[in-house]
Design a protein around this motif. Structure first.
Motif, PDB file in Angstrom:
ATOM      1  N   ILE A 148     -96.175   4.512 -13.304  1.00 28.86           N
ATOM      2  CA  ILE A 148     -97.106   4.827 -14.387  1.00 28.86           C
ATOM      3  C   ILE A 148     -96.399   5.736 -15.386  1.00 28.86           C
ATOM      4  O   ILE A 148     -96.010   6.858 -15.057  1.00 28.86           O
ATOM      5  CB  ILE A 148     -98.365   5.519 -13.833  1.00 28.86           C
ATOM      6  CG1 ILE A 148     -98.996   4.677 -12.715  1.00 28.86           C
ATOM      7  CG2 ILE A 148     -99.371   5.783 -14.943  1.00 28.86           C
ATOM      8  CD1 ILE A 148    -100.078   5.402 -11.934  1.00 28.86           C
ATOM      9  N   PHE A 149     -96.214   5.249 -16.604  1.00 30.26           N
ATOM     10  CA  PHE A 149     -95.489   5.954 -17.667  1.00 30.26           C
ATOM     11  C   PHE A 149     -96.513   6.678 -18.538  1.00 30.26           C
ATOM     12  O   PHE A 149     -97.419   6.051 -19.099  1.00 30.26           O
ATOM     13  CB  PHE A 149     -94.699   4.930 -18.483  1.00 30.26           C
ATOM     14  CG  PHE A 149     -93.782   5.502 -19.514  1.00 30.26           C
ATOM     15  CD1 PHE A 149     -92.461   5.804 -19.205  1.00 30.26           C
ATOM     16  CD2 PHE A 149     -94.219   5.719 -20.816  1.00 30.26           C
ATOM     17  CE1 PHE A 149     -91.606   6.316 -20.156  1.00 30.26           C
ATOM     18  CE2 PHE A 149     -93.369   6.228 -21.778  1.00 30.26           C
ATOM     19  CZ  PHE A 149     -92.055   6.524 -21.448  1.00 30.26           C
ATOM     20  N   VAL A 150     -96.392   8.014 -18.632  1.00 29.27           N
ATOM     21  CA  VAL A 150     -97.359   8.820 -19.389  1.00 29.27           C
ATOM     22  C   VAL A 150     -96.620   9.517 -20.532  1.00 29.27           C
ATOM     23  O   VAL A 150     -95.849  10.467 -20.315  1.00 29.27           O
ATOM     24  CB  VAL A 150     -98.059   9.854 -18.494  1.00 29.27           C
ATOM     25  CG1 VAL A 150     -99.189  10.531 -19.268  1.00 29.27           C
ATOM     26  CG2 VAL A 150     -98.597   9.205 -17.226  1.00 29.27           C
ATOM     27  N   ARG A 151     -96.861   9.076 -21.737  1.00 29.58           N
ATOM     28  CA  ARG A 151     -96.187   9.643 -22.903  1.00 29.58           C
ATOM     29  C   ARG A 151     -96.621  11.080 -23.149  1.00 29.58           C
ATOM     30  O   ARG A 151     -97.789  11.427 -22.998  1.00 29.58           O
ATOM     31  CB  ARG A 151     -96.483   8.792 -24.146  1.00 29.58           C
ATOM     32  CG  ARG A 151     -95.876   7.401 -24.105  1.00 29.58           C
ATOM     33  CD  ARG A 151     -96.270   6.575 -25.313  1.00 29.58           C
ATOM     34  NE  ARG A 151     -97.698   6.248 -25.278  1.00 29.58           N
ATOM     35  CZ  ARG A 151     -98.328   5.576 -26.238  1.00 29.58           C
ATOM     36  NH1 ARG A 151     -97.671   5.190 -27.314  1.00 29.58           N
ATOM     37  NH2 ARG A 151     -99.608   5.298 -26.131  1.00 29.58           N
ATOM     38  N   GLY A 152     -95.646  11.917 -23.528  1.00 27.24           N
ATOM     39  CA  GLY A 152     -95.942  13.290 -23.913  1.00 27.24           C
ATOM     40  C   GLY A 152     -96.130  14.252 -22.767  1.00 27.24           C
ATOM     41  O   GLY A 152     -96.484  15.413 -22.985  1.00 27.24           O
ATOM     42  N   GLU A 153     -95.892  13.822 -21.521  1.00 26.62           N
ATOM     43  CA  GLU A 153     -96.169  14.680 -20.366  1.00 26.62           C
ATOM     44  C   GLU A 153     -94.911  15.122 -19.618  1.00 26.62           C
ATOM     45  O   GLU A 153     -94.994  15.660 -18.520  1.00 26.62           O
ATOM     46  CB  GLU A 153     -97.121  13.970 -19.392  1.00 26.62           C
ATOM     47  CG  GLU A 153     -98.470  13.642 -19.983  1.00 26.62           C
ATOM     48  CD  GLU A 153     -99.232  14.883 -20.409  1.00 26.62           C
ATOM     49  OE1 GLU A 153     -98.915  15.983 -19.900  1.00 26.62           O
ATOM     50  OE2 GLU A 153    -100.136  14.765 -21.251  1.00 26.62           O
ATOM     51  N   GLY A 154     -93.726  14.879 -20.175  1.00 20.79           N
ATOM     52  CA  GLY A 154     -92.497  15.314 -19.535  1.00 20.79           C
ATOM     53  C   GLY A 154     -92.066  16.678 -20.058  1.00 20.79           C
ATOM     54  O   GLY A 154     -92.805  17.382 -20.745  1.00 20.79           O
ATOM     55  N   GLY A 155     -90.826  17.047 -19.715  1.00 17.62           N
ATOM     56  CA  GLY A 155     -90.243  18.254 -20.262  1.00 17.62           C
ATOM     57  C   GLY A 155     -90.443  19.505 -19.453  1.00 17.62           C
ATOM     58  O   GLY A 155     -90.229  20.613 -19.958  1.00 17.62           O
ATOM     59  N   TRP A 156     -90.838  19.398 -18.173  1.00 15.94           N
ATOM     60  CA  TRP A 156     -91.025  20.601 -17.367  1.00 15.94           C
ATOM     61  C   TRP A 156     -89.811  20.917 -16.489  1.00 15.94           C
ATOM     62  O   TRP A 156     -89.819  21.870 -15.725  1.00 15.94           O
ATOM     63  CB  TRP A 156     -92.282  20.476 -16.512  1.00 15.94           C
ATOM     64  CG  TRP A 156     -92.152  19.545 -15.335  1.00 15.94           C
ATOM     65  CD1 TRP A 156     -91.712  19.856 -14.079  1.00 15.94           C
ATOM     66  CD2 TRP A 156     -92.472  18.157 -15.297  1.00 15.94           C
ATOM     67  NE1 TRP A 156     -91.736  18.746 -13.260  1.00 15.94           N
ATOM     68  CE2 TRP A 156     -92.203  17.682 -13.991  1.00 15.94           C
ATOM     69  CE3 TRP A 156     -92.972  17.243 -16.246  1.00 15.94           C
ATOM     70  CZ2 TRP A 156     -92.408  16.356 -13.610  1.00 15.94           C
ATOM     71  CZ3 TRP A 156     -93.167  15.928 -15.864  1.00 15.94           C
ATOM     72  CH2 TRP A 156     -92.882  15.499 -14.567  1.00 15.94           C
ATOM     73  N   GLY A 157     -88.762  20.094 -16.603  1.00 22.64           N
ATOM     74  CA  GLY A 157     -87.549  20.372 -15.854  1.00 22.64           C
ATOM     75  C   GLY A 157     -87.507  19.759 -14.479  1.00 22.64           C
ATOM     76  O   GLY A 157     -86.688  20.159 -13.642  1.00 22.64           O
ATOM     77  N   GLY A 158     -88.326  18.757 -14.235  1.00 22.54           N
ATOM     78  CA  GLY A 158     -88.348  18.100 -12.933  1.00 22.54           C
ATOM     79  C   GLY A 158     -87.254  17.066 -12.780  1.00 22.54           C
ATOM     80  O   GLY A 158     -86.471  16.799 -13.708  1.00 22.54           O
ATOM     81  N   GLU A 159     -87.198  16.477 -11.599  1.00 24.26           N
ATOM     82  CA  GLU A 159     -86.209  15.438 -11.311  1.00 24.26           C
ATOM     83  C   GLU A 159     -86.409  14.256 -12.256  1.00 24.26           C
ATOM     84  O   GLU A 159     -87.534  13.807 -12.468  1.00 24.26           O
ATOM     85  CB  GLU A 159     -86.349  14.976  -9.864  1.00 24.26           C
ATOM     86  CG  GLU A 159     -85.362  13.905  -9.456  1.00 24.26           C
ATOM     87  CD  GLU A 159     -85.603  13.386  -8.044  1.00 24.26           C
ATOM     88  OE1 GLU A 159     -84.960  12.389  -7.673  1.00 24.26           O
ATOM     89  OE2 GLU A 159     -86.443  13.982  -7.335  1.00 24.26           O
ATOM     90  N   ARG A 160     -85.307  13.751 -12.811  1.00 25.61           N
ATOM     91  CA  ARG A 160     -85.408  12.656 -13.778  1.00 25.61           C
ATOM     92  C   ARG A 160     -85.658  11.307 -13.112  1.00 25.61           C
ATOM     93  O   ARG A 160     -86.279  10.424 -13.685  1.00 25.61           O
ATOM     94  CB  ARG A 160     -84.137  12.594 -14.636  1.00 25.61           C
ATOM     95  CG  ARG A 160     -84.236  11.564 -15.745  1.00 25.61           C
ATOM     96  CD  ARG A 160     -83.137  11.694 -16.773  1.00 25.61           C
ATOM     97  NE  ARG A 160     -83.261  10.661 -17.788  1.00 25.61           N
ATOM     98  CZ  ARG A 160     -84.064  10.723 -18.827  1.00 25.61           C
ATOM     99  NH1 ARG A 160     -84.807  11.804 -19.002  1.00 25.61           N
ATOM    100  NH2 ARG A 160     -84.139   9.738 -19.699  1.00 25.61           N
ATOM    101  N   GLY A 161     -85.162  11.141 -11.886  1.00 21.54           N
ATOM    102  CA  GLY A 161     -85.384   9.886 -11.178  1.00 21.54           C
ATOM    103  C   GLY A 161     -84.346   8.840 -11.498  1.00 21.54           C
ATOM    104  O   GLY A 161     -83.456   9.054 -12.329  1.00 21.54           O
ATOM    105  N   PRO A 162     -84.410   7.690 -10.854  1.00 17.32           N
ATOM    106  CA  PRO A 162     -83.405   6.640 -11.054  1.00 17.32           C
ATOM    107  C   PRO A 162     -83.410   6.126 -12.487  1.00 17.32           C
ATOM    108  O   PRO A 162     -84.451   6.041 -13.133  1.00 17.32           O
ATOM    109  CB  PRO A 162     -83.827   5.551 -10.068  1.00 17.32           C
ATOM    110  CG  PRO A 162     -85.258   5.836  -9.753  1.00 17.32           C
ATOM    111  CD  PRO A 162     -85.452   7.299  -9.891  1.00 17.32           C
TER     112      PRO A 162
END
Length: 291
Positions: A148-162
């Motif tokens: 599930i791709f949620v726009r505008g909700e990244g940027g907290w410094g978590g794991e980026r993933g594959p």
């Protein structure tokens, strides 16, 4: 932050009973275009199509696993999990994997257990991996992983993933087919359970950034698997072991899909593009593993 990754990952799995019958299977098959075979230009009573639509011959395309039980465990239910509070207009289905443990029955009752299996920080967006494991009295049936791709909700410094990408082979495809999408395809497909207004309401689609409603990614997913089964697997749905894709672009009702397929290594690699938009990518990183 509307997504609390730690809370989402720590939440208890949710379990519930799902049921389906032959009418659900038939409706799903019609929603992905069964009853028409562009390769033969034959009638809806073509024997190759009746195996998807006529109850006395019915078998179940494995991608039905994404909607069985009215589509309850999946993208929308993932947005109701603890730690997740996002605007539906910012949500897109980023990818899907289905692993089939044994052939899907035409009718059944099973227990679906869902949880957030991963949360990735993509910078300008977040990706939730919603895992649903389904089993009946005889044991495991299938496992769904919905990204599930949620726009505008990244940027907290978590794991980026594959982030690895699967490049198409350089040789010519073993098969290439085209599949026209009906203008009303999304309206029919949504009756299998995904009632997101993005696929039906022009005003909602505009708020989400699209000129008009778009086709469900899982509809394209089903259309593509049916093409692979019909052309390279002899119409035998029981040969499918798993099916993975990344949704690389949108499809609009009325367009035509170009589906390229390459055999190799116990699987079929697939690329799907929109013919009407200069082969704009639609499905990428797509593999059907089979026996």
């Amino acid at each position: 932050m509307p997504i609390d990754a730690a809370k989402a990952l720590a939440a208890e799995p949710r379990s519930g009973e799902i049921t389906w019958d032959r009418k659900d299977v038939q409706l799903y098959h019609l929603g992905i275009g069964a009853g028409a075979n562009p390769d033969k230009a034959g009638p809806a009573t073509d024997p190759d199509e009746l195996r998807y639509t006529l109850e006395s011959r019915l078998h179940v395309l494995p991608s039905f696993a994404t909607v069985a039980g009215a589509g309850s465990p999946g993208v929308i239910s993932g947005l109701a999990m603890p730690g997740v509070d996002v605007d539906l207009a910012h949500v897109l289905h980023g990818g899907q994997r289905v692993e089939i443990h044994r052939p899907l029955p035409v009718a059944g009752t099973a227990t679906a257990t869902s949880r957030i299996a991963a949360v990735y920080d993509k910078g300008k967006a977040a990706v939730l991996v919603m895992r649903t494991e389904v089993a009946d009295a005889d044991g495991p049936l299938w496992t769904n992983d919905a990204q599930i791709f949620v726009r505008g909700e990244g940027g907290w410094g978590g794991e980026r993933g594959p982030s690895a990408r699967l490049e198409p082979p350089t040789r010519e495809p073993d098969r290439t087919v085209e599949r026209p999408i009906r203008e009303d395809q999304a309206l029919l497909y949504r009756l299998s359970g995904d009632l997101n207004p993005l696929h039906a309401d022009p005003e909602f689609a505009k708020v989400a950034g699209f000129d008009r409603p778009i086709l469900h990614g899982l509809c394209t997913y089903g259309i593509t698997l049916k093409a692979v089964v019909d052309t390279l697997l002899g119409g035998d749905v029981s040969r499918v072991r798993s099916y993975t894709t990344r949704f690389a672009g949108v499809v609009y009702p009325g367009e035509t899909l170009r589906i390229r397929m390459w055999r190799g290594g116990g699987g079929v690699q697939v690329s799907v593009t929109a013919v009407d938009r200069d082969d704009a990518p639609v499905l990428a990183d797509t593999i059907v593993e089979h026996s």
